[in-house]
Each structure stands twice: as structure tokens, then as C-alpha cells.
Design an enzyme around this catalytic site. Structure first.
Site, PDB file in Angstrom:
ATOM      1  N   SER A 207       0.843  -1.188   0.000  1.00 58.77           N
ATOM      2  CA  SER A 207       0.000   0.000   0.000  1.00 58.77           C
ATOM      3  C   SER A 207       0.893   1.257   0.000  1.00 58.77           C
ATOM      4  O   SER A 207       1.717   1.407  -0.895  1.00 58.77           O
ATOM      5  CB  SER A 207      -0.956  -0.049   1.198  1.00 58.77           C
ATOM      6  OG  SER A 207      -2.004   0.877   1.055  1.00 58.77           O
TER       7      SER A 207
ATOM      8  N   HIS B  13      -7.357  -6.240   1.554  1.00 59.90           N
ATOM      9  CA  HIS B  13      -6.253  -5.282   1.446  1.00 59.90           C
ATOM     10  C   HIS B  13      -5.138  -5.565   2.445  1.00 59.90           C
ATOM     11  O   HIS B  13      -3.978  -5.205   2.203  1.00 59.90           O
ATOM     12  CB  HIS B  13      -6.796  -3.864   1.640  1.00 59.90           C
ATOM     13  CG  HIS B  13      -5.795  -2.784   1.393  1.00 59.90           C
ATOM     14  ND1 HIS B  13      -5.163  -2.631   0.168  1.00 59.90           N
ATOM     15  CD2 HIS B  13      -5.280  -1.816   2.198  1.00 59.90           C
ATOM     16  CE1 HIS B  13      -4.315  -1.609   0.234  1.00 59.90           C
ATOM     17  NE2 HIS B  13      -4.361  -1.098   1.443  1.00 59.90           N
TER      18      HIS B  13
END
Length: 257
Positions: free
Chosen positions: A94, A230
Site C-alpha cells: 500500500s 487489502h
């Protein structure tokens, strides 16, 4: 210059001498505690060092960085000061993928590239993030974090936790949301062998958004999918590190390449 000992702290030490050294750049808001499930993975034959951004853990007293370039400058300096001769894999998830990529460009420009680059769960630099949080008021900001899965609901109701973590969370999200290069380069700018990873149920970065990194990377195939959302990197660390080991296993046999 930030001392390497302040920025880089061992996370996993292999049972046997490891041929590879993985340096992990964490996602926005993450501290060492987010990677607690990585500690038992000493059987994989990989040494892992975690990058600690300012404003958390033992760097709590330092002002948070609000630009990816600041973090990449510090990290590139720290890596160049490492005495470790083993092949270095530079990885990020990320926001950490942005830090890892920018650090890799600096190392290449300096003639000291890593042996490999791993970018996970992040849209390419010429694309905007699908969820913008940094402009929100505190309540809405925390509610969005809880929805993403980046923090527990207790942060909403505990004033002491909000006061402790909101400054670093906001700084990280300002940094990652400001990071953008447009348009994509006419030819890939980074030559380091690269691996792209994508969570099968990641709602923050689609497979296509991750694959778009290929415009920036000369040696990168399509994203490899890891089961999970995620935060697969902390929820299923063995799967994440297994994909990294498999992709770069030739480095253990040809360490000079």
C-alpha cells in the site's frame, strides 16, 4: 541523516543463516505491532527487517513525514549504510509500495540497486487512489479507517487512543494521497527485477490498478494474486512471503546476479 538503527529494526531472523534479506515498508498507520504475526516465520529461510517511519514505536517523539519523498530519502541513505552483503529485496505494501518504489529509484540512480523490488496492494503512480481520507474530520476519518480494516472500532470510542494515533495516521494518509506522477513514463524507469502482488478481495487497489505499475517497471510480470483483502500482508504473512521467496529463489543460487 537518520541512523539505520533507528529506521531499520529486525522483524524475522531465520533459524538457519538466510541467503536473502527482505526489507519491508509498511502501509499507512502501521507500526511494529501490525506485523506481530510475522515473528514465528523464522522457518522460511528469510531475514526480514521492518522500516519504522517517524512518529511511531521507538520514533514516537519524531515529527511524522508528510511526503513519500522524505521517507524514501531517509530509507535510501539507511540502506546504503548497511554492511550486509546479501541480496536485498525491497518490499512495500500500500503506502509502503510507494516508499519502496521511490527508494529503489534513488538506489538505482546511485548505482546501488536492490536485488529485487516487491510492490503490493497499491495503485500505480499515475493513478489516483480510489478512497481519499485526509480531508475528512476526525470522526469520518476514523470511520473510514474502520471500514477499510486498518484499525479497530475502539479507536472511535477511546479518546486516549485517538489522541495517540490520529496524528500519525493523518500524516501517513496525507503523504500517500499526495503521491502521484502523471502521466506514466514513455518507457519503464526502474530496471530492478520486480514482483507485483494483489489481494484477491482487495477493495482499495484493483488488479488492474496494481498491474498498471508495469508502465514503470522494466522487469515485472502481471500481478500474482494472494488470497485475502487489502491487509493480506499481515493476515496471511506466510502466503505473502512464500510468493516472494518463490519469485526470487534464483537469487539464493546466484547471489551475484
Amino acid at each position: 541523516m537518520t541512523a539505520p538503527s533507528a529506521l531499520l529494526r529486525p522483524l524475522v531472523t531465520a533459524c538457519e543463516p538466510a541467503a536473502l534479506h527482505l526489507l519491508m515498508c509498511p502501509f499507512a498507520g502501521a507500526s511494529r505491532g501490525a506485523f506481530r504475526d510475522w515473528h514465528p516465520l523464522d522457518d522460511l529461510g528469510l531475514d526480514v527487517t521492518l522500516v519504522t517511519y517517524p512518529g511511531r514505536d521507538h520514533r514516537m517523539g519524531e515529527p511524522c513525514a508528510e511526503h513519500i519523498d522524505q521517507l524514501a530519502d531517509q530509507l535510501a541513505d539507511a540502506i546504503r549504510a548497511l554492511p550486509d552483503p546479501r541480496p536485498l529485496l525491497l518490499a512495500g505494501h500500500s503506502m509502503g509500495a510507494q516508499v519502496a518504489f521511490e527508494t529503489c529509484t534513488r538506489l538505482e540512480q546511485n548505482g546501488t540497486p536492490p536485488a529485487g523490488l516487491v510492490l503490493s496492494g497499491c495503485h500505480a503512480p499515475h493513478l489516483g487512489g480510489r478512497r481519499q481520507l485526509s480531508h475528512l474530520d476526525d470522526q469520518a476519518f476514523v470511520e473510514q479507517l474502520v471500514e477499510i480494516g486498518g484499525c479497530g472500532a475502539e479507536l472511535l470510542s477511546t479518546p486516549a487512543l485517538r489522541a495517540l494515533f490520529l496524528p500519525l495516521l493523518r500524516a501517513d494518509f496525507r503523504a500517500t494521497e499526495r503521491y502521484r506522477h502523471a502521466p506514466a513514463p514513455p518507457s519503464p524507469a526502474v530496471h530492478t527485477p520486480s514482483l507485483l502482488l494483489h489481494g484477491s478481495h482487495d477493495r482499495e487497489a484493483s488488479r488492474d490498478e496494481v498491474q498498471a505499475w508495469q508502465a514503470w517497471l522494466r522487469h515485472a510480470g502481471p500481478p500474482v494474486t494472494v488470497a485475502g483483502n487489502h491487509f493480506h500482508v499481515t493476515q496471511r504473512p506466510r502466503a505473502f512471503l512464500g510468493q516472494v521467496m518463490h519469485h526470487f529463489e534464483s537469487l539464493t543460487f546466484y547471489p551475484d546476479r
